[in-house]
Design a protein around this motif. Structure first.
Motif, PDB file in Angstrom:
ATOM      1  N   ARG A 172       0.895  -1.275   0.017  1.00 44.71           N
ATOM      2  CA  ARG A 172       0.211  -0.081   0.050  1.00 44.71           C
ATOM      3  C   ARG A 172       0.999   1.239   0.119  1.00 44.71           C
ATOM      4  NH1 ARG A 172      -3.737  -0.764   4.855  1.00 44.71           N
ATOM      5  NH2 ARG A 172      -1.664  -0.598   5.930  1.00 44.71           N
ATOM      6  N   GLY A 173       2.083   1.299   0.318  1.00 49.58           N
ATOM      7  CA  GLY A 173       2.902   2.333   0.490  1.00 49.58           C
ATOM      8  C   GLY A 173       2.737   3.264   1.899  1.00 49.58           C
ATOM      9  N   THR A 174       1.929   2.735   2.639  1.00 43.18           N
ATOM     10  CA  THR A 174       1.582   3.539   3.851  1.00 43.18           C
ATOM     11  C   THR A 174       2.465   3.128   4.673  1.00 43.18           C
ATOM     12  OG1 THR A 174      -0.119   1.976   4.410  1.00 43.18           O
ATOM     13  CG2 THR A 174      -0.941   3.910   3.001  1.00 43.18           C
ATOM     14  N   THR A 175       2.422   4.079   6.025  1.00 42.37           N
ATOM     15  CA  THR A 175       3.519   3.561   7.030  1.00 42.37           C
ATOM     16  C   THR A 175       2.626   2.459   7.856  1.00 42.37           C
ATOM     17  OG1 THR A 175       4.028   5.934   7.360  1.00 42.37           O
ATOM     18  CG2 THR A 175       4.203   4.606   9.482  1.00 42.37           C
ATOM     19  N   ILE A 176       3.742   1.674   8.207  1.00 41.13           N
ATOM     20  CA  ILE A 176       2.901   0.477   9.106  1.00 41.13           C
ATOM     21  C   ILE A 176       2.598   1.030  10.456  1.00 41.13           C
ATOM     22  CG2 ILE A 176       3.766  -1.719  10.206  1.00 41.13           C
ATOM     23  CD1 ILE A 176       5.762  -2.086   7.706  1.00 41.13           C
ATOM     24  N   GLU A 177       1.623   0.911  11.004  1.00 36.85           N
ATOM     25  CA  GLU A 177       0.810   1.646  12.083  1.00 36.85           C
ATOM     26  C   GLU A 177       1.549   1.387  13.343  1.00 36.85           C
ATOM     27  OE1 GLU A 177      -1.953   4.305  13.759  1.00 36.85           O
ATOM     28  OE2 GLU A 177      -1.694   3.705  11.814  1.00 36.85           O
ATOM     29  N   LEU A 178       1.983   0.172  13.384  1.00 37.07           N
ATOM     30  CA  LEU A 178       2.945  -0.144  14.727  1.00 37.07           C
ATOM     31  C   LEU A 178       4.076   0.875  14.843  1.00 37.07           C
ATOM     32  CD1 LEU A 178       3.460  -1.826  17.063  1.00 37.07           C
ATOM     33  CD2 LEU A 178       4.837  -3.497  15.812  1.00 37.07           C
ATOM     34  N   TYR A 179       4.828   1.189  13.760  1.00 37.70           N
ATOM     35  CA  TYR A 179       6.008   2.046  13.805  1.00 37.70           C
ATOM     36  C   TYR A 179       5.572   3.518  14.151  1.00 37.70           C
ATOM     37  CZ  TYR A 179       8.517  -1.779  11.922  1.00 37.70           C
ATOM     38  OH  TYR A 179       9.147  -3.061  11.710  1.00 37.70           O
ATOM     39  N   LEU A 180       4.317   3.800  13.501  1.00 35.16           N
ATOM     40  CA  LEU A 180       3.959   5.208  13.801  1.00 35.16           C
ATOM     41  C   LEU A 180       3.535   5.270  15.422  1.00 35.16           C
ATOM     42  CD1 LEU A 180       3.247   8.146  12.797  1.00 35.16           C
ATOM     43  CD2 LEU A 180       1.012   7.177  12.287  1.00 35.16           C
ATOM     44  N   ASP A 181       2.798   4.332  15.852  1.00 35.35           N
ATOM     45  CA  ASP A 181       2.486   4.374  17.122  1.00 35.35           C
ATOM     46  C   ASP A 181       3.710   4.373  18.311  1.00 35.35           C
ATOM     47  OD1 ASP A 181      -0.289   4.176  16.669  1.00 35.35           O
ATOM     48  OD2 ASP A 181      -0.494   2.183  17.016  1.00 35.35           O
ATOM     49  N   ILE A 182       4.708   3.674  17.726  1.00 40.09           N
ATOM     50  CA  ILE A 182       5.959   3.502  18.492  1.00 40.09           C
ATOM     51  C   ILE A 182       6.400   5.094  18.691  1.00 40.09           C
ATOM     52  CG2 ILE A 182       8.344   2.892  18.777  1.00 40.09           C
ATOM     53  CD1 ILE A 182       7.080  -0.012  17.712  1.00 40.09           C
ATOM     54  N   VAL A 183       6.754   5.740  17.726  1.00 37.85           N
ATOM     55  CA  VAL A 183       7.113   7.050  17.448  1.00 37.85           C
ATOM     56  C   VAL A 183       6.403   7.824  18.359  1.00 37.85           C
ATOM     57  CG1 VAL A 183       7.612   8.977  15.982  1.00 37.85           C
ATOM     58  CG2 VAL A 183       8.553   6.832  15.322  1.00 37.85           C
ATOM     59  N   LEU A 184       5.054   7.999  18.189  1.00 31.75           N
ATOM     60  CA  LEU A 184       4.116   8.850  19.018  1.00 31.75           C
ATOM     61  C   LEU A 184       4.154   8.578  20.333  1.00 31.75           C
ATOM     62  CD1 LEU A 184       0.829   8.602  16.795  1.00 31.75           C
ATOM     63  CD2 LEU A 184       2.683  10.500  16.724  1.00 31.75           C
ATOM     64  N   LYS A 185       4.237   7.353  20.916  1.00 35.05           N
ATOM     65  CA  LYS A 185       4.388   7.195  22.213  1.00 35.05           C
ATOM     66  C   LYS A 185       5.833   7.486  22.838  1.00 35.05           C
ATOM     67  CE  LYS A 185       1.401   3.295  22.570  1.00 35.05           C
ATOM     68  NZ  LYS A 185       1.306   1.961  22.416  1.00 35.05           N
ATOM     69  N   GLY A 186       6.907   7.613  21.885  1.00 31.00           N
ATOM     70  CA  GLY A 186       8.326   8.162  22.214  1.00 31.00           C
ATOM     71  C   GLY A 186       8.507   9.571  22.396  1.00 31.00           C
ATOM     72  N   LEU A 187       7.264  10.229  21.929  1.00 35.39           N
ATOM     73  CA  LEU A 187       7.397  11.834  21.920  1.00 35.39           C
ATOM     74  C   LEU A 187       6.981  12.174  23.381  1.00 35.39           C
ATOM     75  CD1 LEU A 187       5.536  12.894  18.718  1.00 35.39           C
ATOM     76  CD2 LEU A 187       8.032  12.641  19.275  1.00 35.39           C
ATOM     77  N   ARG A 188       6.518  11.640  24.188  1.00 36.25           N
ATOM     78  CA  ARG A 188       5.878  11.471  25.598  1.00 36.25           C
ATOM     79  C   ARG A 188       7.133  11.756  26.559  1.00 36.25           C
ATOM     80  NH1 ARG A 188       0.802  13.272  26.787  1.00 36.25           N
ATOM     81  NH2 ARG A 188      -0.863  11.637  26.287  1.00 36.25           N
ATOM     82  N   PRO A 189       7.074  12.791  27.503  1.00 31.35           N
ATOM     83  CA  PRO A 189       8.152  13.021  28.427  1.00 31.35           C
ATOM     84  C   PRO A 189       8.396  11.758  29.261  1.00 31.35           C
ATOM     85  CG  PRO A 189       6.654  14.562  28.712  1.00 31.35           C
ATOM     86  CD  PRO A 189       5.934  13.776  27.782  1.00 31.35           C
TER      87      PRO A 189
END
Length: 194
Positions: A177-194
């Motif tokens: 599909r060419g879209t981002t694999i959701e798991l990786y996006l979720d990991i990055v988003l969680k990693g933004l938290r302090p």
């Protein structure tokens, strides 16, 4: 009585609106690029874009001297949407949800064509790039959202807005599909938290 005011001189050639056939060719090239890039990715042969638009390569390169110029023209709609959305989300009550919602839209927008997110990431990192110039409003809008979230204490203070955009752009893509694999996006988003 005769007026002594000099007649207005014609507008310089460069300020004139493009001829109708030139405008049609430009629009045909953009429409063709959307189809070709959707099918083959942003590295598709430019000759294929010209052929699909029904114009010669000379016409293609008069309108778009490089592949990057075609890419920038296609980015315009996405950049406008992302900029407008960032301004709207600045008024939303939850800075974290606003940030996450915008980043998901960014990721979705940057994966419309295979290879697009890589081109965006490369362009964002190079201030002299036409991509960077085209993305400036979007970057500014995201920067305001990011600063708001950081000021609210919901985002780490040791990272920058540009680093976040670059990380999101570099995430692995689903080959079909060419879209981002959701798991990786979720990991990055969680990693933004302090």
């Amino acid at each position: 009585m005769k007026s002594t005011t000099p007649a207005a001189s014609p507008a310089p050639t460069s300020a004139r609106a493009p001829r109708a056939d030139a405008r049609r060719n430009y629009e045909a090239l953009l429409a063709a690029a959307k189809v070709v890039f959707a099918r083959s990715g942003v590295d598709a042969p430019m000759e294929e874009v010209a052929r699909r638009a029904g114009v010669g390569q000379g016409t293609l390169y008069r309108h778009f001297p490089t592949r990057e110029h075609v890419f920038v023209a296609l980015l315009g709609e996405r950049v406008d949407l992302l900029d407008r959305t960032a301004r709207e989300l600045l008024e939303a009550p939850d800075p974290w949800q606003s940030l996450v919602g915008w980043l998901r839209l960014y990721d979705q927008s940057a994966t419309e064509y295979r290879g697009m997110s890589t081109r965006v990431a490369e362009g964002l990192a190079d201030d002299a790039s036409p991509v960077a110039a085209a993305c400036a409003p979007m970057k500014a809008g995201f920067g305001a959202l990011f600063d708001r979230a950081r000021d609210a204490g919901v985002v780490r203070s040791d990272i920058s807005a540009l680093q976040v955009l670059t990380m999101i752009s570099a995430l692995p893509k689903d080959p079909e599909r060419g879209t981002t694999i959701e798991l990786y996006l979720d990991i990055v988003l969680k990693g933004l938290r302090p």
